[in-house]
Design an enzyme around this catalytic site. Structure first.
Site, PDB file in Angstrom:
ATOM      1  N   SER A  68       3.964   2.360   8.384  1.00 22.01           N
ATOM      2  CA  SER A  68       3.770   1.311   7.405  1.00 22.01           C
ATOM      3  C   SER A  68       5.053   1.090   6.637  1.00 22.01           C
ATOM      4  CB  SER A  68       2.662   1.679   6.441  1.00 22.01           C
ATOM      5  OG  SER A  68       1.455   1.300   7.012  1.00 22.01           O
ATOM      6  N   ASP A 112       1.061  -7.635   2.257  1.00 21.41           N
ATOM      7  CA  ASP A 112       1.239  -6.204   1.981  1.00 21.41           C
ATOM      8  C   ASP A 112       2.713  -5.809   1.815  1.00 21.41           C
ATOM      9  OD1 ASP A 112       0.874  -3.496   1.763  1.00 21.41           O
ATOM     10  OD2 ASP A 112      -0.447  -3.309   3.499  1.00 21.41           O
ATOM     11  N   HIS A 142       0.816  -1.220   0.000  1.00 24.34           N
ATOM     12  CA  HIS A 142       0.000   0.000   0.000  1.00 24.34           C
ATOM     13  C   HIS A 142       0.847   1.266   0.000  1.00 24.34           C
ATOM     14  CE1 HIS A 142       0.093   0.018   4.554  1.00 24.34           C
ATOM     15  NE2 HIS A 142       0.038   1.327   4.357  1.00 24.34           N
TER      16      HIS A 142
END
Ligand code: ARG
Ligand code: ASP
Length: 724
Positions: A656, A228, A92
């Site tokens: 992230s 991810d 992402h």
């Protein structure tokens, strides 16, 4: 009487629990500056199992773990995992770049991409990564002689002057940049010398059905099964220094890269997460939390719910639209879902009440000390006053932002044309030409992903909401006759030039600049946008004026808290600077009679599989690898491949892509999310239900190796079996 007693009893218990959690935060919560780990943090980390010294983590003199961490783009983190600058981050985080490199014919977002060799790696224009070279505490210089009694504005301007003087005076090479940031709401300052690399290339990405598996339904949710990750490479000039893209650039030889461990995790294992957390607000007064829960979050949630449901309707029907809106939709949905979880979590843990109890204790201590009561006696009542004043403004700001700027694309787009007009008015043809140069590339990236039908429907809906809920003074006169958003939307969208890329292109190429301006200014959409935007511009100065006072008070309150509770550990709120956080791998209990285990597996991915579903479809190859149990060396003692795990590391947006490290500092995973029940950790970190969600590196390697057969990448990565 009995009822009263029981309320009293409950409150006493609550007070007790609050103080226990305030004072015994062992290994729980906090995002720490890597240059300040010596002492308390080091001791604690070692007690929790870490086998390193803090000098291995941060060392300005020689290579240390921090040299393997990058700020990825503007809002994420990544980790270097080979001596040739191979970089891993979340899917992402690379999403926008991968999307821009995709077309309907060559849809790498959908199908995945694996460069077979370096020549096949694709440059990602505009993407940069930043590495921190050195951090220095510069509080003494920045705040020298600045007393508490100084007028807030004067203080700020003095601080700003010193920051810019220090930036100029700090030695740096031509490739470095200097950042100076406030910590503890302006009670401390640290300086960061950083190096920015701008030739970054895409190396590999799993198909979206793996990298975004579960999409928005599973976003912010445990148990999770998303692969991810995406892989890039940093390139540098021939001298290993940062350079703009050039085919002749070479892979960066980094100062440090992370060995990757196959050892995996078990409950209670020590983990740390090293990265760039964006923003937390851990020290707000109760009244601020209350306002977030009751006023600000509901306003934002309501408008995004509308916008998203319209977008989703179109996206489900048409693959082209789905591609066009994928990234935009994910961005809007992400914050929307977080706010919903945040509100629920703040309510469940009783964050407002807990803060109030802390504030009661604070006042008790302050009142018992004449010096404190003189300095800090009115802080909380001042907060009350200011937040009351802020409330209508905070609502108006949120509402106005979510309509005019965030969710109606045409209104936002026209904002840029308004700037173009302003450039012309202020600086004539020259100003126009120079702004147009910036505008054209933006338009070239905007229009291919723009669908006026969707936007028109969103406009109609949000316009009506705005008319209904905003105070009269924030409604432009010109809007008053319109009660139906649909009618106005028809008039605007059917007559404007701004929904027609070819016409806009022609317009901007016309010779007669005044003629262009006339056409822009006579466009009804332009008029609407400008009128609407003016309301926002009316709200923000007021809003900021109050906020400025609140921030100043917050600085004082932070200082007071640290003085009044000397035994409590205060970490500085996140501010997009490099931080280390640590904790244990640990499950949690989201509700009565339910306990979540901390590790998810490939069999769980398969359990969620829904053929052809837009969120839960899977590639056949993955299903057959699972069926054949073809797991290579990536399964754990259960015989299944671990996919994700959770822990008590205190993280936030920006974390992230942060590497998750084991007690030896070896990479065992990538941080990518938090659990739904704990998204309120930005305001109130509660170790009992706040968990970060991490991707197990063994799933990453499994996908690269067994699914993608990119063995050259596996060979490039320094993979360790156990401690070596
Ligand atoms: N919730 C995670 C974070 O805040 C992951 C977001 C990925 N986006 C998505 N819509 N699934 O960024
Ligand atoms: N998903 C977030 C990010 O992109 C991480 C989080 O908010 O926990 O940084």
């Amino acid at each position: 009487m009995k009822a009263l007693n029981s309320i009293h009893f409950k409150r006493t218990i609550l007070i007790l629990v609050t103080f226990i959690s305030v004072y015994t935060l062992i290994g729980q919560g906090g995002m720490w500056l890597p240059n300040l780990l010596e002492g308390m943090n080091e001791k604690e980390m070692q007690e929790m199992g870490m086998e390193l010294e803090v000098a291995d983590i941060y060392n300005p003199e020689k290579s240390s773990l921090k040299d393997g961490i990058v700020r990825f783009g503007r809002g994420c983190t990544g980790a270097i995992i080979s001596k040739e600058g191979l970089l891993i981050t979340n899917h992402h985080c690379g999403y926008g770049n991968i999307q821009r490199l995709s077309t309907v014919e060559n849809n790498i977002l959908k199908n995945g991409f694996w460069a077979a060799n370096k020549a096949e790696e694709i440059p990602a224009p505009g993407l940069t990564v930043t590495i921190v070279d050195r951090i220095e505490d510069v509080t003494a210089y920045i705040l020298a002689g600045i007393g508490d009694d100084l007028d807030p504005r004067e203080r700020q301007s003095l601080v700003d002057q010193r920051i810019s003087a220090l930036k100029k005076a700090t030695p740096k090479t031509e490739y470095q940049e200097i950042e100076i940031n406030p910590f503890y709401q302006g009670n401390e300052y640290h300086l960061f010398v950083v190096t920015v690399y701008s030739d970054i290339r895409l190396v590999g990405s799993p198909p979206e059905s793996i990298g975004k598996f579960g999409a928005d339904t599973d976003n912010w949710v445990w148990p999770r099964h998303t692969g991810d990750f995406s892989i890039f490479r940093i390139y540098a000039g021939p001298d290993n220094l940062p350079a703009n893209y050039s085919p002749g650039n070479k892979p960066l030889k980094p100062r440090y890269y992370f060995p990757v461990s196959l050892e995996g995790v078990r409950e209670r294992d020590f983990t740390m997460v090293f990265g760039f957390p964006g923003r937390t607000k851990e020290y707000l007064p109760s009244i601020a939390i209350d306002q977030t829960i009751k006023v600000v979050n509901p306003a934002r949630i309501e408008l995004r719910t509308d916008a998203l449901s319209i977008m989703n309707k179109y996206m489900r029907e048409d693959e082209k639209i789905r591609l066009q809106y994928a990234s935009k939709n994910a961005g809007i949905a992400n914050a929307w879902k977080k706010w919903i979880g945040e509100n629920q979590g703040l309510n469940t843990v009783g964050a407002v009440e807990k803060k109030r109890i802390l504030e009661d204790e604070f006042m008790k201590r302050v009142n018992a000390n004449p010096e404190w009561s003189e300095k800090y006696g009115s802080v909380l009542t001042d907060f009350e006053k200011l937040y009351k004043e802020l409330e209508p403004l905070a609502f108006a700001e949120a509402y106005s932002y979510e309509t005019t700027i965030q969710n109606i694309e045409l209104m936002r787009l026209i904002g840029f044309f308004n700037e173009l007009v302003k450039a012309y008015t202020e600086k004539g043809v020259e100003g126009f030409v120079s702004y147009r140069e910036k505008l054209v590339p933006y338009l070239n990236s905007f229009y291919p992903d723009y669908n006026p039908d969707i936007d028109k429907e969103i406009f109609a809906t949000l316009f009506e909401k705005y008319m209904k809920h905003m105070e009269k003074k924030y409604i432009p006169y010109a809007f008053e006759p319109y009660t139906s958003g649909e009618v106005l939307a028809d008039v605007i969208y059917d007559n404007t030039i701004f929904t027609q890329p070819k016409e806009v292109e022609k317009l901007l190429r016309m010779e007669d600049v005044q003629g262009i301006i006339d056409i822009i200014e006579s466009d009804l959409a332009f008029y609407t946008s400008v009128q609407w935007r003016e309301m926002y511009d009316l709200i923000t100065p007021e809003y900021n004026r109050v906020l400025e006072q609140i921030n100043y008070l917050q600085m004082k309150y932070m200082k007071a808290l640290m003085e009044v509770f000397p035994d409590h550990r205060f970490f500085p709120d996140a501010n997009s600077t490099l931080r280390l956080t640590y904790g244990y791998v640990k499950g949690y209990k989201p509700k009565d009679a339910v306990y979540y285990l901390p590790v998810s597996y490939l069999s769980g991915v398969i359990e969620k599989y829904i053929p052809e579903d837009y969120e839960f479809d899977l590639p056949n190859e993955l299903i057959s690898l699972h069926a054949k149990k073809d797991f290579g060396k990536y399964a754990d003692q259960t015989g299944d491949v671990p996919v994700c795990f959770i822990g008590t590391n205190h993280t936030t947006g920006g974390n992230s892509g942060s590497p998750v490290l084991n007690k030896y500092g070896h990479l065992i995973g990538l941080n990518f999310d938090r659990v739904w029940e704990g998204t309120m950790s930005d305001y109130y970190y509660d170790p009992s239900i706040c968990r970060n969600i991490m991707l197990d590196i063994r799933y990453v390697l499994f996908i690269i190796d067994k699914y993608a057969h990119a063995t050259h990448l596996i060979n490039e990565i320094d993979i360790r079996k156990a401690k070596e």
